[in-house]
Motif scaffolding. Structure first.
Motif: not given
Length: 311
Positions: A28-30, A45-48, A83-88
């Motif tokens: 499990f993971g993005p 990272e993306r949970f599409a 939908e979740v998008v996260a940036a470093d």
């Protein structure tokens, strides 16, 4: 060469301090993506979810990264159907920073371009969530782009407020040094000097569990990261694209951890009293600055989902 979170063990180990339902099972993971930015590569990272009604973009502060945000917020929102998008951001996570100098304005630019590109893909409303300094970053991105449909933050630190600045550090003279001395030094000089962020701010209040804190302080991708003094100065000196009193583009929710030893509500209050947008606050019971405790985690998830549905 691109770097992935399989190369970092801190986020795996921190899960032992999370409630069982927030720990990720194998596989499990993005999805992990990489976006070119100047000479660098930004890790995303993306949970599409093509069927999602909204996109939620997660923004970390100076003690976490995209993966740590996904543990406590992103995965829950993905399971709720978004939908979740996260940036470093540069200096943190798996982003490959090859720039000689980085400023807070660069963080705002990267976040703004991410918002614009995500909205351009399918026109879905974008809601921002910022943890710690990511809260004000979310505001600054929303003010710059004028395209964001909602802002969720666990604090909003006004760098122009002496109270907020003093609360950011556990060293009494830090405000004098950072706010009054750094601007007098050449940017080319302080741009080359990198210092562990944990020496500059109250990083020992990141999380209330002593073992979890010890783990994160050793992690160079999160609480143990080093930044330039120019970056610190630019964060303090930044002027938002829209004054707080004039901001009415979207609603704002403050998700205030109830046991936050770094930025309790008085830190956010200078911003909160001034901002003109529709606003509401939810207290997360028993939760640290980086919230890993129940019932705060479930309260945060429920408040986020309710807020997004209202947009």
């Amino acid at each position: 060469m691109n770097k992935y979170y399989r190369d970092n063990t801190a986020w795996v180990k921190v899960q032992q301090f999370l409630p069982a339902e927030y720990r990720w099972q194998d596989g499990f993971g993005p999805e992990e993506e990489f976006r070119p930015w100047r000479s660098s590569t930004v890790h995303v990272e993306r949970f599409a979810n093509p069927d999602a009604t909204h996109k939620v973009i997660l923004l970390h502060g100076v003690g976490t990264n995209s993966r740590l945000l996904n543990l406590v917020a992103g995965a829950s929102l993905a399971r709720a159907g978004y939908e979740v998008v996260a940036a470093d951001m540069p200096y943190y996570g798996m982003t490959d920073n090859r720039e000689t100098r980085i400023t807070y304005e660069d963080w705002v630019e990267i976040g703004a371009e991410l918002v614009r590109s995500e909205i351009a893909k399918d026109g879905k409303p974008a809601v921002l969530y910022g943890l710690s300094a990511g809260g004000m970053l979310a505001y600054d991105i929303a003010a710059l782009t004028r395209q964001v449909s909602g802002i969720m933050g666990m604090c909003f630190i006004d760098g122009g407020s002496p109270l907020s600045r003093r609360r950011m550090s556990d060293r009494p003279n830090m405000d004098e040094i950072s706010f009054k001395k750094l601007p007098l030094l050449p940017a080319s000089l302080i741009g080359r000097i990198r210092v562990p962020m944990k020496y500059l701010v109250k990083m020992n209040a990141l999380v209330n569990d002593a073992q979890a804190l010890k783990l994160l302080l050793r992690d160079s991708c999160s609480a143990g990261a080093s930044v330039s003094l120019e970056f610190v100065n630019s964060m303090i000196q930044h002027q938002p694209a829209i004054a707080f009193e004039d901001f009415d583009l979207c609603p704002i929710i403050l998700l205030q951890p109830g046991e936050d030893r770094w930025t309790p509500f008085p830190v956010t209050e200078p911003f909160w009293e001034r901002v003109g947008a529709p606003k509401q606050m939810v207290t997360l019971d028993n939760a640290s600055h980086y919230p890993i405790e129940q019932p705060g985690l479930d309260q945060m998830r429920d408040a986020m989902v309710k807020f997004i549905r209202s947009i």
